[in-house]
Motif scaffolding. Structure first.
Motif, short mmCIF file in Angstrom:
data_model
loop_
_atom_site.label_atom_id
_atom_site.label_comp_id
_atom_site.label_asym_id
_atom_site.label_seq_id
_atom_site.Cartn_x
_atom_site.Cartn_y
_atom_site.Cartn_z
N LEU A 142 0.84 -1.21 0.00
CA LEU A 142 0.00 0.00 0.00
C LEU A 142 0.87 1.25 0.00
O LEU A 142 0.60 2.22 -0.74
N GLU A 143 1.90 1.26 0.81
CA GLU A 143 2.81 2.40 0.85
C GLU A 143 3.43 2.63 -0.52
O GLU A 143 3.53 3.77 -1.00
N GLY A 144 3.85 1.54 -1.17
CA GLY A 144 4.49 1.66 -2.47
C GLY A 144 3.56 2.20 -3.54
O GLY A 144 3.96 3.00 -4.38
N ILE A 145 2.30 1.75 -3.52
CA ILE A 145 1.33 2.26 -4.49
C ILE A 145 1.11 3.76 -4.28
O ILE A 145 1.11 4.54 -5.24
N LEU A 146 0.94 4.16 -3.05
CA LEU A 146 0.59 5.55 -2.75
C LEU A 146 1.76 6.50 -2.93
O LEU A 146 1.59 7.62 -3.43
N LYS A 147 2.96 6.06 -2.57
CA LYS A 147 4.09 7.00 -2.49
C LYS A 147 5.26 6.63 -3.40
O LYS A 147 6.38 7.09 -3.17
N HIS A 148 5.04 5.83 -4.45
CA HIS A 148 6.19 5.43 -5.26
C HIS A 148 6.83 6.63 -5.96
O HIS A 148 8.00 6.58 -6.34
N ASN A 149 6.08 7.72 -6.10
CA ASN A 149 6.66 8.93 -6.70
C ASN A 149 7.22 9.89 -5.65
O ASN A 149 7.63 11.00 -5.99
N GLY A 150 7.25 9.47 -4.40
CA GLY A 150 7.85 10.29 -3.35
C GLY A 150 6.86 10.69 -2.27
O GLY A 150 5.67 10.37 -2.34
N PRO A 151 7.33 11.41 -1.25
CA PRO A 151 6.45 11.85 -0.16
C PRO A 151 5.33 12.73 -0.68
O PRO A 151 5.46 13.42 -1.70
N MET A 152 4.23 12.74 0.07
CA MET A 152 3.08 13.56 -0.32
C MET A 152 2.97 14.83 0.50
O MET A 152 2.28 15.77 0.10
N ILE A 153 3.63 14.86 1.66
CA ILE A 153 3.67 16.06 2.49
C ILE A 153 5.10 16.26 2.97
O ILE A 153 5.91 15.32 2.99
N ASP A 154 5.44 17.51 3.34
CA ASP A 154 6.76 17.76 3.90
C ASP A 154 6.74 17.56 5.41
O ASP A 154 5.71 17.15 5.98
N ALA A 155 7.85 17.85 6.05
CA ALA A 155 7.96 17.60 7.50
C ALA A 155 6.98 18.44 8.30
O ALA A 155 6.64 18.08 9.44
N ASP A 156 6.52 19.55 7.73
CA ASP A 156 5.56 20.42 8.41
C ASP A 156 4.12 20.10 8.05
O ASP A 156 3.20 20.83 8.46
N GLY A 157 3.91 19.04 7.28
CA GLY A 157 2.56 18.63 6.95
C GLY A 157 1.96 19.32 5.74
O GLY A 157 0.77 19.14 5.45
N ARG A 158 2.76 20.09 5.00
CA ARG A 158 2.25 20.78 3.82
C ARG A 158 2.34 19.89 2.60
O ARG A 158 3.32 19.15 2.45
N PRO A 159 1.35 19.95 1.71
CA PRO A 159 1.40 19.14 0.48
C PRO A 159 2.71 19.37 -0.26
O PRO A 159 3.19 20.49 -0.37
N PHE A 160 3.27 18.28 -0.75
CA PHE A 160 4.63 18.30 -1.29
C PHE A 160 4.66 17.82 -2.73
O PHE A 160 3.81 17.04 -3.16
N GLY A 161 5.65 18.27 -3.49
CA GLY A 161 5.86 17.79 -4.85
C GLY A 161 4.70 18.15 -5.75
O GLY A 161 4.26 19.30 -5.80
N SER A 162 4.18 17.17 -6.46
CA SER A 162 3.08 17.42 -7.39
C SER A 162 1.80 17.82 -6.69
O SER A 162 0.87 18.33 -7.33
N TYR A 163 1.73 17.62 -5.37
CA TYR A 163 0.53 17.97 -4.62
C TYR A 163 0.59 19.38 -4.03
O TYR A 163 -0.38 19.84 -3.42
N ALA A 164 1.70 20.05 -4.21
CA ALA A 164 1.85 21.39 -3.62
C ALA A 164 0.87 22.38 -4.22
O ALA A 164 0.41 23.31 -3.53
#
Length: 396
Positions: A150-172
């Protein structure tokens, strides 16, 4: 299976499944995940979902053949890096389960239709498929996969939030996909951490497969000739090499030689670069991989630059070619029209109609409609369009 590296995922150390199962005497937990995915209805539907070219037949790739190619490449990378091949394969086999009919065109249309209701994201939809929408098992919905898959399916392109909980990468830009905090798993999926090396291998295998087979399909469709690739990054030097080695063989055979060399050199570059990245990062466990602060499975800087150049070329010369765009526009209209009709009439077949009529509000109804449309094959979507609108688009 051969011995794995200390930083590989270990099935015997899996965090487990939401619903407990007895041990298997013949398969590891990740092998069981792989088998559940292959036997799922959603996996079989991939054979009738578009990759790039909407014309079925003609030996163009579809979502299933693309998925199988990604799986093979992910296993090759995992084997060379002494990772867990079965987990890499499971993530690769499931990475497109959430895709709509009609390729990225269908996804864009469904995302636009769902804009008022949280949007549509194919990674999140894949999670919905494997945790909720597959309904074959007697004791639970979903496929009851391990936490690691499940983790691999959801996050294979990288983290979805940064350390402060803000949307990260393509989700920013648009924020996290709807439902992200409602995923049913045995433990928190840790949106701020990187996924395993196996999941990263599946992600980069997806890129390698796209690059090679989109060129192959474009050549087959007559959108490109090998001479068009002579000055294209990544492909050009290989084309010149093949034409020098095999000047008298048929263009089809030359094209295959170009494709196989592109795949081989890309994967060998990934293996060399990733081995160096692992040594530099000093990771000695899968937990260290998750906390490494960067993706470790990657192309070298030179290959990454060439790969981006190739992608720009394909975008301009293939993906935006009128031969591709004409049916794309038609398919986007099909998905948009289906969505609007279902939202106003709730006229969905079978159990989907029951769910639509029971929806508490428009947002709940929209999610039912999105689940139904996303699960369609291309032919079924056209059948539904014909049923509802007494017309059938002919993609030409």
């Amino acid at each position: 299976m051969s011995e794995t590296a200390p930083y590989a995922s270990k099935p015997e150390q899996s965090l487990g499944r939401l619903f407990g199962t007895g041990p298997s005497p013949t398969r590891s937990e990740f092998q069981r995940d792989r088998d559940r995915i292959i036997h799922s209805t959603a996996f079989r539907r991939l054979q009738h979902k578009t990759q790039v070219f909407l014309q079925h037949g003609g030996h163009f790739r579809n979502r299933l053949t693309h998925t199988l190619e990604v799986s093979q490449m992910a296993r090759s990378i995992a084997r060379a890096l002494m990772l867990n091949e079965d987990l890499a394969e499971a993530v690769a086999l499931s990475h497109d389960l959430g895709h709509t009919p009609f390729g990225h065109a269908g996804e864009r249309a469904l995302h636009l239709a769902m804009a008022r209701y949280g949007g549509f994201d194919h990674n999140m939809q894949a999670i919905r498929v494997v945790t909720l929408l597959e309904n074959r098992y007697a004791e639970h919905d979903g496929l009851n996969l391990t936490w690691e898959t499940l983790e691999g399916i959801l996050k294979h392109n990288g983290p979805m939030i940064d350390a402060d909980g803000r949307p990260f990468g393509s989700y920013a830009r648009e924020g996290l996909p709807s439902g992200i905090h409602d995923i049913q798993a045995v433990a928190d999926l840790r949106l701020a951490s990187f996924a395993s090396l196996e999941a990263q291998a599946a992600a980069i295998a997806d890129d390698v497969a796209y690059n090679a087979h989109d060129i192959d399909d474009a050549l087959r469709a007559g959108l490109l000739a090998l001479t068009d690739l002579l000055d294209v990054p990544m492909a050009g030097p290989i084309v010149r090499e093949v034409r020098q080695l095999y000047p008298d063989v048929a263009p089809k055979r030359q094209a295959h030689e170009v494709q196989r060399r592109m795949i081989t050199r890309s994967i060998e570059d990934v293996i060399r670069t990733t081995s160096a990245n692992i040594a530099e990062a000093g990771v000695t466990s899968v937990e260290a991989v998750r906390n490494a602060g960067r993706t470790l499975v990657s192309f070298s800087p030179e290959m990454a630059q060439a790969e981006q150049g190739l992608k720009r070329f394909l975008l301009e010369r293939v993906y935006r070619h009128e031969t591709v765009m004409r049916p794309v526009r038609q398919s986007e209209a099909v998905v948009g029209d289906l969505f609007e009709r279902y939202m106003t009439s709730r006229d969905l077949p079978g159990r989907w109609g029951d769910s639509a009529r029971a929806a508490a509000d428009d947002a709940a109804l929209a999610r039912v409609v999105a689940d139904f449309i996303a699960g369609m094959t291309d032919p079924y979507a056209l059948d539904e369009y014909e049923r509802l609108f007494d017309a059938r688009p002919e993609f030409r």
